[in-house]
Design a protein around this motif. Structure first.
Motif, short mmCIF file in Angstrom:
data_model
loop_
_atom_site.label_atom_id
_atom_site.label_comp_id
_atom_site.label_asym_id
_atom_site.label_seq_id
_atom_site.Cartn_x
_atom_site.Cartn_y
_atom_site.Cartn_z
N LYS A 251 0.83 -1.20 0.00
CA LYS A 251 0.00 0.00 0.00
C LYS A 251 0.86 1.26 0.00
N ILE A 252 2.07 1.14 0.57
CA ILE A 252 2.96 2.29 0.70
C ILE A 252 3.87 2.40 -0.52
N LEU A 253 4.45 1.28 -0.93
CA LEU A 253 5.40 1.30 -2.04
C LEU A 253 4.71 1.34 -3.40
N MET A 254 3.51 0.76 -3.49
CA MET A 254 2.78 0.70 -4.76
C MET A 254 1.36 1.25 -4.58
N PRO A 255 1.22 2.53 -4.25
CA PRO A 255 -0.14 3.08 -4.05
C PRO A 255 -0.98 3.03 -5.32
N GLU A 256 -0.32 2.95 -6.48
CA GLU A 256 -1.06 2.88 -7.75
C GLU A 256 -1.92 1.62 -7.85
N TRP A 257 -1.59 0.60 -7.08
CA TRP A 257 -2.41 -0.62 -7.09
C TRP A 257 -3.77 -0.40 -6.44
N GLY A 258 -3.89 0.62 -5.61
CA GLY A 258 -5.17 1.00 -5.03
C GLY A 258 -5.75 -0.08 -4.12
N ARG A 259 -7.07 -0.12 -4.08
CA ARG A 259 -7.76 -1.06 -3.19
C ARG A 259 -7.58 -2.50 -3.63
N SER A 260 -7.21 -2.71 -4.87
CA SER A 260 -6.99 -4.08 -5.37
C SER A 260 -5.57 -4.56 -5.12
N GLY A 261 -4.83 -3.86 -4.25
CA GLY A 261 -3.42 -4.14 -4.05
C GLY A 261 -3.09 -5.58 -3.71
N ASN A 262 -3.88 -6.18 -2.82
CA ASN A 262 -3.61 -7.56 -2.43
C ASN A 262 -3.77 -8.52 -3.61
N GLY A 263 -4.84 -8.33 -4.36
CA GLY A 263 -5.07 -9.19 -5.52
C GLY A 263 -4.02 -9.00 -6.59
N THR A 281 16.35 -18.91 -15.47
CA THR A 281 17.52 -18.08 -15.20
C THR A 281 17.08 -16.79 -14.51
N VAL A 282 18.05 -15.95 -14.18
CA VAL A 282 17.75 -14.66 -13.56
C VAL A 282 17.02 -13.78 -14.58
N LEU A 283 15.98 -13.11 -14.14
CA LEU A 283 15.19 -12.29 -15.05
C LEU A 283 15.93 -11.00 -15.38
N PRO A 284 15.96 -10.60 -16.65
CA PRO A 284 16.55 -9.31 -17.02
C PRO A 284 15.82 -8.17 -16.30
N MET A 285 16.53 -7.09 -16.03
CA MET A 285 15.96 -6.00 -15.24
C MET A 285 14.66 -5.43 -15.83
N PRO A 286 14.58 -5.15 -17.15
CA PRO A 286 13.30 -4.63 -17.66
C PRO A 286 12.14 -5.60 -17.45
N LEU A 287 12.38 -6.89 -17.60
CA LEU A 287 11.34 -7.88 -17.37
C LEU A 287 10.97 -7.95 -15.90
N LEU A 288 11.97 -7.89 -15.03
CA LEU A 288 11.74 -7.93 -13.58
C LEU A 288 10.84 -6.77 -13.14
N LEU A 289 11.15 -5.57 -13.65
CA LEU A 289 10.39 -4.39 -13.23
C LEU A 289 9.11 -4.23 -14.05
N GLY A 290 9.13 -4.67 -15.30
CA GLY A 290 7.93 -4.59 -16.12
C GLY A 290 6.79 -5.40 -15.54
N ASN A 291 7.09 -6.57 -15.00
CA ASN A 291 6.06 -7.40 -14.39
C ASN A 291 5.46 -6.72 -13.17
N LEU A 292 6.27 -5.97 -12.45
CA LEU A 292 5.78 -5.26 -11.26
C LEU A 292 4.69 -4.25 -11.63
N LEU A 293 4.77 -3.69 -12.84
CA LEU A 293 3.87 -2.61 -13.24
C LEU A 293 2.86 -3.04 -14.30
N ALA A 294 2.85 -4.32 -14.64
CA ALA A 294 2.08 -4.80 -15.80
C ALA A 294 0.57 -4.69 -15.62
N ASP A 295 0.07 -4.59 -14.40
CA ASP A 295 -1.38 -4.55 -14.17
C ASP A 295 -1.94 -3.14 -14.22
N LEU A 296 -1.07 -2.15 -14.40
CA LEU A 296 -1.51 -0.76 -14.40
C LEU A 296 -1.73 -0.26 -15.82
#
Length: 446
Positions: A251-263, A281-296
């Protein structure tokens, strides 16, 4: 420790010079923190942190600068640190700076005159270690010219070695005090856990994190948060997201997730597991971070990446834009041509396809075979281009891109197979555009 230092001869020489210079000035020199922790764990030693007791921060700087003038291999000495002032030494052959700090404000010391302190055996160093974050980071070794590597004694005043043995991350003293001193330690605890298989965070620290994080974390600079978060994700991406969710930090680090944050957090973690299994293998940095933001939504995701100061913003933006096209082909005017365009313009096509597959399959939706699609694209010729439009008198404007996309769409669909057909289609589109513009101008004149 001896073997680790002998493998770094320039560092060993610097430590010898410091061990010779500091005691005569009234101070004591200690090797502290993560370097010792890694040695105890059997890991490759990393950054070097040194502590000097008995001398003021200013006096330490004077000694280091005078030493730099006469010691080969010292590139420069700079003052740094906002929360805990340190002097940083750049040494030839060392990738990272060597940090040299004085005892922290509030640690028990004995003052002697203006700007000078007297080291009291190891008590001042132990008092300073009591202000460190976690017990296994509070290990110390006092360095002297006689006992630099072979017979130096490891000090473990807070049971850090036992905590390592028990795979436990425990704060030094009261967890609430340590987190209030530096709220970044909240995220660092999660990073340290996810860098170590099977480790757990002490219940008292978990309780303090849940209670204090909402009030403390917003005060931490995004740049510092980004470093810890990215390191934790790189070590164990799914575990990091699970911890953020369990402790309420999403909720603090990713406020953009909003009320659906847990899901969203659960979906993100599941995709990380899918990506790790499928890539192996280890995920490339753009893929690692892209997945974090993919639902927005795209613009929200790009704004979140900038707010969080995530690294590699250009490559990350390229991946998110590509994903936005691939995941919404039903809304595209020219789905085949625009999909090809998105894939060809992606900085990392392989990772972009991997993220698209993860989003679709983990969402229980069918994923198009984009690798097969790209093989078809690469074997299908282009019949007209921007240069062709220039040579045939097509004026500048958005219609040029639409013409190229339409012709490419029909080509990939098998409806255009010759240059003459492509040219007729382009000319028909130009004429239709010109007629529409004249009609619009006529309505404007009346």
């Amino acid at each position: 420790m001896a073997g680790a230092l002998r493998r770094r001869p320039r560092l060993l020489r610097l430590l010898r010079e410091l061990a010779r210079a500091i005691p005569p000035a009234g101070g004591a020199l200690y090797l502290v923190g993560g370097y010792l922790r890694n040695i105890v764990e059997g890991r490759e030693p990393g950054d070097v942190d040194l502590l000097v007791t008995g001398l003021s921060h200013r006096r330490i700087g004077e000694l280091l600068r005078s030493l730099a003038r006469v010691t080969p291999g010292i590139v420069k000495v700079v003052a740094a640190g906002r929360h805990f002032p340190v002097h940083r030494i750049a040494v030839e052959g060392e990738k990272e700076y060597i940090d040299v700090s004085s005892i922290r404000a509030g640690s028990r010391t004995v003052k002697v005159g203006t700007g000078a302190f007297r080291a009291c055996d190891d008590r001042d160093a132990v008092a300073d270690a009591a202000r460190r974050d976690f017990t296994f980071d509070a290990l110390l070794v006092r360095l002297s010219d006689r006992h630099l590597v072979g017979n130096a004694r490891l000090l473990d005043p807070f049971g850090g070695i036992e905590d390592l043995r028990r795979k436990r991350i425990r704060c030094v003293g009261k967890a609430t005090d340590r987190f209030r001193e530096d709220p970044l330690r909240i995220v660092r605890a999660i990073r340290l856990k996810n860098e170590r298989h099977g480790f757990t965070i002490d219940p008292s620290a978990i309780s303090a994190i849940r209670r204090l994080a909402p009030g403390l974390l917003p005060s931490v600079s995004p740049d510092r948060l980004s470093v810890e978060l990215v390191r934790s994700l790189s070590a164990d991406p799914a575990g990091t997201i699970d911890d953020l969710r369990r402790f309420g930090l999403q909720k603090i680090l990713m406020p953009e997730w909003g009320r659906s944050g847990n899901g969203i957090a659960e979906r993100v973690a599941n995709r990380y597991r899918f990506l790790r299994r499928s890539s192996g293998t280890v995920l490339p940095m753009p893929l690692l971070l892209g997945n974090l933001l993919a639902d927005l939504p795209l613009e929200t995701a790009l704004a979140a990446a900038r707010r969080m100061r995530l690294p590699g913003l250009r490559s990350l933006a390229s991946m998110l834009r590509c994903l936005h096209v691939l995941a919404h082909t039903e809304s595209l005017r020219f789905p085949k041509a625009e999909t090809e365009e998105a894939l060809l313009s992606a900085d990392d096509r392989k990772s972009s396809v991997a993220l698209y597959r993860a989003v679709r399959l983990c969402g229980k939706c069918r994923a198009n075979d984009l690798n097969r699609f790209m093989k078809k694209c690469l074997s299908t010729p282009y019949f007209i281009s921007g240069k062709w439009l220039d040579e045939n008198g097509f004026s500048e404007g958005p219609i040029r891109r639409e013409i190229l996309l339409l012709v490419r769409e029909e080509t990939l669909a098998g409806k255009v197979s010759r240059t003459e057909e492509a040219a007729r289609l382009a000319e028909a589109m130009r004429q239709g555009y010109n007629r529409s513009r004249k009609r619009a101008q006529g309505r404007g004149a009346t």
